[in-house]
Design an enzyme around this catalytic site. Sequence first.
Site, short mmCIF file in Angstrom:
data_model
loop_
_atom_site.label_atom_id
_atom_site.label_comp_id
_atom_site.label_asym_id
_atom_site.label_seq_id
_atom_site.Cartn_x
_atom_site.Cartn_y
_atom_site.Cartn_z
N SER A 113 -2.41 -5.63 0.86
CA SER A 113 -2.50 -4.19 0.55
C SER A 113 -2.04 -3.83 -0.86
O SER A 113 -2.21 -2.70 -1.30
CB SER A 113 -1.70 -3.38 1.57
OG SER A 113 -2.37 -3.32 2.80
N LYS A 116 -4.55 -2.23 -3.01
CA LYS A 116 -4.83 -0.79 -2.90
C LYS A 116 -4.49 -0.05 -4.19
O LYS A 116 -4.97 1.07 -4.43
CB LYS A 116 -4.05 -0.17 -1.73
CG LYS A 116 -4.59 -0.53 -0.34
CD LYS A 116 -3.79 0.18 0.74
CE LYS A 116 -4.43 0.04 2.13
NZ LYS A 116 -4.24 -1.28 2.73
N SER A 178 -0.12 3.11 3.65
CA SER A 178 -0.98 1.95 3.42
C SER A 178 -2.18 1.97 4.37
O SER A 178 -2.63 0.92 4.85
CB SER A 178 -0.20 0.63 3.60
OG SER A 178 -0.92 -0.46 3.06
N LYS A 281 3.89 -0.43 -4.20
CA LYS A 281 3.11 -0.78 -3.02
C LYS A 281 3.55 -2.10 -2.40
O LYS A 281 3.82 -3.07 -3.10
CB LYS A 281 1.63 -0.88 -3.41
CG LYS A 281 0.68 -0.95 -2.24
CD LYS A 281 0.55 0.39 -1.56
CE LYS A 281 -0.13 0.24 -0.20
NZ LYS A 281 0.71 -0.47 0.80
#
Length: 332
Positions: A113, A116, A178, A281
Amino acid sequence: KSWQIRGRSAGGLLFWFGRSIVAAKAGGVGRRLAKSIRRVKTVHALRLDNLIKLAVVFAMLAVAAACSASAQKAATKAPGGFETKAKHAILMDADANLIFYEKDPDTLMPPASMSKLMTLALVFRELKAGRIKLEDQFKVTEHAWRTGGAPSGGSAMFAPLNSMVSVADLIQGAAVQSGNDACIILAEGISGSEDAFVKEMNKYAKEIGLTKSHFVNSTGLPAEGHVMTARELALLANYIIKTYPEYYKYFGEKEFNFGKWKFTNRNPLIFEESLGVDGLKTGFTDDAGYGLVASALRENQRVILVVSGLITKKDREEEPRRLLDGAAASAQ
């Protein structure tokens, strides 16, 4: 009395190797030599003391070069002299572009993730260009719902099928929770399909200098060929911070409320005020392990950290904390 003349003539230049010349040896040879010396237009006398000075200068330059090489080598060592459990890591000063520490930062890896960030960078670009607005509403398609929403079993903001969700909520759903569904809804709302959006992701990545990264989806879900490096994740984070400061705040939000859901930011470090972490993140898949892209502001120093390939969630909390503390100590 007699003196020995020690010299060597080359191409009209006379090079003397003695400290000084007082006189030529008596006799015709001496007179002829003295006369020829007077005819030499340019005489370069390299005295012994000059040679010594030159030797000292070269020695000083060699020492300086060695010190520079040693400093560069030291810059690759972890702050405080410790190692990290992460398979890939990089810690840098965002403003000075100084690398405090790196470990296998250029090997391609599944980013989970953490990729992202590229999805959101493209969303921020569209916002800044005025092509979309935070108030715009995007539809939750069946693809977004099934692939990234409640039925998927992965991280999701649980946007209901066929509902309309604002761009602002979708950004929070991606940055805080997320949510895979949030990313797909954004991709489809901006480009018409996730595939078309991913093409734009790859194009934009190359434009901003991410030459190794390649994206296959907007979510970071496992897919062959969906890869990044730790260094390029750090560069991407730095790019977002400096290019889109008005949107960077979303990464530091501790909570996000959507419908009946209350989501807590998955980045545990933003809850420790002493660390100064204000984004970005987390990421996890079985193949990638636990990873984190974090940025912290301490004593007016902005640092960016990337770790990937950690075995446990606890490691993802402890390793970044140690590296960030080490960076702060090295700056004092």
